[in-house]
Design a protein around this motif. Sequence first.
Motif, PDB file in Angstrom:
ATOM      1  N   GLY A 194       0.730  -1.290   0.046  1.00 36.29           N
ATOM      2  CA  GLY A 194      -0.050   0.132  -0.049  1.00 36.29           C
ATOM      3  C   GLY A 194       0.885   1.057  -0.159  1.00 36.29           C
ATOM      4  N   ARG A 195       1.954   1.175   0.810  1.00 38.62           N
ATOM      5  CA  ARG A 195       2.904   2.257   0.912  1.00 38.62           C
ATOM      6  C   ARG A 195       3.532   2.480  -0.736  1.00 38.62           C
ATOM      7  NH1 ARG A 195       6.345   2.017   5.936  1.00 38.62           N
ATOM      8  NH2 ARG A 195       7.129   3.764   5.119  1.00 38.62           N
ATOM      9  N   MET A 196       3.923   1.545  -1.079  1.00 44.64           N
ATOM     10  CA  MET A 196       4.657   1.493  -2.388  1.00 44.64           C
ATOM     11  C   MET A 196       3.540   1.947  -3.567  1.00 44.64           C
ATOM     12  SD  MET A 196       7.112  -1.806  -2.445  1.00 44.64           S
ATOM     13  CE  MET A 196       7.836  -2.245  -1.018  1.00 44.64           C
ATOM     14  N   ARG A 197       2.371   1.468  -3.475  1.00 41.33           N
ATOM     15  CA  ARG A 197       1.472   2.206  -4.291  1.00 41.33           C
ATOM     16  C   ARG A 197       1.308   3.772  -4.376  1.00 41.33           C
ATOM     17  NH1 ARG A 197      -2.660   0.938  -7.349  1.00 41.33           N
ATOM     18  NH2 ARG A 197      -2.713  -1.358  -6.858  1.00 41.33           N
ATOM     19  N   ILE A 198       1.612   4.212  -3.146  1.00 37.73           N
ATOM     20  CA  ILE A 198       1.649   5.814  -3.085  1.00 37.73           C
ATOM     21  C   ILE A 198       2.504   6.457  -3.945  1.00 37.73           C
ATOM     22  CG2 ILE A 198       2.199   7.710  -1.469  1.00 37.73           C
ATOM     23  CD1 ILE A 198       0.910   5.847   0.801  1.00 37.73           C
ATOM     24  N   VAL A 199       3.690   5.693  -4.100  1.00 32.00           N
ATOM     25  CA  VAL A 199       4.926   6.148  -4.877  1.00 32.00           C
ATOM     26  C   VAL A 199       4.331   6.119  -6.392  1.00 32.00           C
ATOM     27  CG1 VAL A 199       7.179   5.839  -5.673  1.00 32.00           C
ATOM     28  CG2 VAL A 199       6.517   5.224  -3.377  1.00 32.00           C
ATOM     29  N   PHE A 200       3.792   5.140  -6.893  1.00 34.85           N
ATOM     30  CA  PHE A 200       3.143   4.950  -8.184  1.00 34.85           C
ATOM     31  C   PHE A 200       2.201   6.162  -8.385  1.00 34.85           C
ATOM     32  CE2 PHE A 200       5.409   1.136  -8.177  1.00 34.85           C
ATOM     33  CZ  PHE A 200       5.571   0.694  -9.465  1.00 34.85           C
ATOM     34  N   GLU A 201       1.168   6.497  -7.702  1.00 38.52           N
ATOM     35  CA  GLU A 201       0.212   7.249  -7.655  1.00 38.52           C
ATOM     36  C   GLU A 201       0.860   8.745  -7.593  1.00 38.52           C
ATOM     37  OE1 GLU A 201      -2.457   6.149  -4.527  1.00 38.52           O
ATOM     38  OE2 GLU A 201      -3.164   4.517  -5.732  1.00 38.52           O
ATOM     39  N   ALA A 202       1.784   8.811  -6.853  1.00 40.00           N
ATOM     40  CA  ALA A 202       2.412  10.297  -6.852  1.00 40.00           C
ATOM     41  C   ALA A 202       2.959  10.731  -7.819  1.00 40.00           C
ATOM     42  CB  ALA A 202       3.347  10.655  -5.416  1.00 40.00           C
ATOM     43  N   THR A 203       3.829   9.507  -8.399  1.00 40.67           N
ATOM     44  CA  THR A 203       4.592  10.023  -9.721  1.00 40.67           C
ATOM     45  C   THR A 203       3.735  10.211 -10.557  1.00 40.67           C
ATOM     46  OG1 THR A 203       6.409   8.258  -8.900  1.00 40.67           O
ATOM     47  CG2 THR A 203       6.355   8.766 -11.159  1.00 40.67           C
ATOM     48  N   GLN A 204       2.447   9.470 -10.907  1.00 41.76           N
ATOM     49  CA  GLN A 204       1.569   9.475 -12.082  1.00 41.76           C
ATOM     50  C   GLN A 204       0.830  11.062 -11.895  1.00 41.76           C
ATOM     51  OE1 GLN A 204       0.938   6.813 -14.263  1.00 41.76           O
ATOM     52  NE2 GLN A 204      -0.787   8.264 -15.419  1.00 41.76           N
ATOM     53  N   GLU A 205       0.798  11.461 -10.940  1.00 37.45           N
ATOM     54  CA  GLU A 205       0.314  12.951 -10.608  1.00 37.45           C
ATOM     55  C   GLU A 205       1.332  13.789 -10.802  1.00 37.45           C
ATOM     56  OE1 GLU A 205      -1.457  12.411  -6.890  1.00 37.45           O
ATOM     57  OE2 GLU A 205      -2.812  11.280  -7.528  1.00 37.45           O
ATOM     58  N   GLY A 206       2.526  13.497 -11.124  1.00 39.38           N
ATOM     59  CA  GLY A 206       3.683  14.574 -11.149  1.00 39.38           C
ATOM     60  C   GLY A 206       4.238  15.069  -9.887  1.00 39.38           C
ATOM     61  N   ASP A 207       3.882  14.497  -8.725  1.00 38.48           N
ATOM     62  CA  ASP A 207       4.177  14.682  -7.427  1.00 38.48           C
ATOM     63  C   ASP A 207       5.616  14.035  -6.933  1.00 38.48           C
ATOM     64  OD1 ASP A 207       4.481  15.710  -4.784  1.00 38.48           O
ATOM     65  OD2 ASP A 207       2.358  15.422  -4.229  1.00 38.48           O
ATOM     66  N   LEU A 208       6.673  14.473  -7.472  1.00 34.92           N
ATOM     67  CA  LEU A 208       7.878  13.384  -7.112  1.00 34.92           C
ATOM     68  C   LEU A 208       8.422  13.821  -5.997  1.00 34.92           C
ATOM     69  CD1 LEU A 208       9.860  14.107 -10.592  1.00 34.92           C
ATOM     70  CD2 LEU A 208       8.115  11.956  -9.692  1.00 34.92           C
ATOM     71  N   ASP A 209       8.103  14.914  -5.369  1.00 30.93           N
ATOM     72  CA  ASP A 209       8.417  15.362  -4.015  1.00 30.93           C
ATOM     73  C   ASP A 209       7.871  14.039  -2.788  1.00 30.93           C
ATOM     74  OD1 ASP A 209       9.895  17.458  -4.628  1.00 30.93           O
ATOM     75  OD2 ASP A 209       8.480  18.971  -4.138  1.00 30.93           O
TER      76      ASP A 209
END
Length: 171
Positions: free
Chosen positions: A51-66
């Motif tokens: 679930g925490r790793m999914r956050i990384v994919f979702e944030a990257t998809q949204e352009g929120d690399l921070d």
Amino acid sequence: MNRLTPGYAGGAPFAAPADESQAVAEALAAIGHPQPAVRRDDARRLAELAGRMRIVFEATQEGDLDRAATEVNALLLDTNARPQLDRGKDRPWSLHFHGPNDELVNGWAAGCAAGLAVALGSDLAGRLGVCAAPQCDRVFVDVSRNAQRRFCSPQCQSRVKAATHRARRHG
């Protein structure tokens, strides 16, 4: 990640597995790493980390690399990931990222966290994606030559293409 986290898959709701141990064992077997038995606590921890790793994919998809980098850094700390060369019986040296605790959960989670860190810390962040099909939020790593992948599977891609075709015919 896709087998352990709830959401949508292929246009239908996808529930977290009732038996996480079985889901983890099946996922490992699917990638050629048979695990005879997965302890319930290990499976639960892997599901949490997924679930925490999914956050990384979702944030990257949204352009929120921070946000993605913040979560990866937390995962690296939590798993005590560190590079290490290991060699198994009758196997060549290979690079692993597990910390002092190299049990199933930590070994897999640390390796995944390190892989995500490599992607985010290079020009590969755009290769982490979330399916663009309606009612599907499964994640994927784009390994295509042209980095244009938008769907988690050929089924989702076909589903979107068929819907687009039907809309044009009836539009």
